[in-house]
Design an enzyme around this catalytic site. Sequence first.
Site: not given
Length: 601
Positions: A477, A480
């Site tokens: 994450e 990202h």
Amino acid sequence: MDTKLDPSRDDLPLMANTSHILVKHYVLDLDVDFESQIIEGTIVLFFESGKKQSRSTKEPCRTESNEACRFRMPEPCHSPVTDTRTFSPKTRSNDFTICGKGEKDTSGKDGNHDNREQASGISSSKYCCDTGNHGSEDFLLVLDCCDLSVLKVEEVDVAAVPGIEKLTRSPKLTVVSEELRNQIVCELVTLPADRWREQLDYYARCSQAPGCGELLFDTDTWSLQIRKTGAQTATDFPHAIRIRYSTKPQGRSVTWTSDQSGRPCVYTMGSPINNRALFPCQEPPVAMSTWQATVRAAASFVVLMSGENSAKPTQLREGCSSWHYYVTMPMPASTFTIAVGSWTEMKPETCSSNDLAAERSLSPSEADFRYVGICGHMEYPCRFQNPSATTQEIIPHRVFAPLCLKGACQETLLQLVPPCLSAAHRVLGTHPFSRLDILIVPSNFPSLGMASPHIIFLSQSVLTGNSHLCGTRLCHEIAHAWFGLAIGARDWTEEWLSEGFATHLEDVFWAKAQQLDPHEAQEQQELKACLRWCRLQDEVRNSPEEMQVLSLSRVDQQCLKERWKMKLWQKATDFLRALDEPQGAISSTGCLEDISMGFVV
């Protein structure tokens, strides 16, 4: 257009006419009501006229029937309006609008969005309805919208804001006209980046200005359509409008549920319809904008959002608090995120070296300045041009969760955040975002994690077992922030590229966070690549044939070839051809790790 979609086959319809007009800023003023499970309030949109593109009208969009496109008539308004002609509901829709296919995207040779090309207009969806001026008809603004109750749409009299004349060439606003209001908004949305605080203040004050005339509007399954009688072009259309609306309990952009402690909460799901059931917006990924939001909720709740600032509650009245967030980096509307619940900020029981590391910035001699310089995007306060941001190895961060998960967070998650952020910085340099909140979301969250600007949602599942699952998902994450947020796909059919890079980088980050030697890191990455390969084989065996290849019918294949670097295209092609071959045959195309880099597995 009232299109029924098959989620397994159809693209999400992109209705907004971004080729003609672009939202540059949203101001949201919302109340969260858990008793009725509704979020209601107003949103003010500030526009900039876009560059008009040639359009195809081979397949005009049609409503459910050939009857009139019935617009809601505004109540009589006593504010000064330049044109008071009425609009007959019997007028046929093709008297003022023709909807056609969206243009094919032929701009750029890579898959990344570029703020300089916002006005180009894109659509990968066969359902895109891009509406502009045709002869003497009124301009029709189309916004992406679903599962919302729109109550009122009005033009905002920005000229009534005290001191706003500073943005015009006139020392006094003697004669207020549509042209003058639009000029004020044009000057406001183009203020230099170093005046961002002043700009946000003007946006807030303009959003509270009185209305100066209600606008005609109508809704269908996927869009909100607005027009002003006599405004024949996007340039003539009001550049600041206010929409009063409320969400619906069954709206698919947010989930009303209970957390692990049994307390009510609500949060944005992201997919499958993004935020169009949370507020009317322009959905195409290249339609980027900034926003600021004031959210009110009961004082017992914490409001987390994808804003740049770490907001603190303001007590309004007994039992009610207000939270204010903002962003200055233009982003697609789909990245807007909110979570309201009885969250508790998790902190380590004792101060450790990791806590000290969380505040550490690299010295100029240690920092990597390769990203400092002039960026190619539109102007905004960019961290990549800020030397002090470049030296920030670990950005400020907070962890929130229901109180019952305090022990699990302290044991696993809290100690992993600093080394994972540090590892990402050592690999990619400057963090694109200035801070990070991490929230453990309720148990009905459908995946292991979801990244948005300044906030990450993690499933409670990552807190179980040893730190490996939590660490790898956190690294994924965090990756990202660069691939998917700071750099993203130009349309929804290319999201797999962002997932591919994040999947690859999670291994790289996690190896550095564990401080593995190169040999151990290589062994770990090869093992994970093999596991992904086996999982992909299993998915292929149990998936329909049409789901085993990229949906090249949705985006022109030649356009994809031009955008991708030839090496990645060749690897992808060889990989797909080798799916039915023995496992050893795949090695001829290169390392498994390299191949899996471009696929969600």
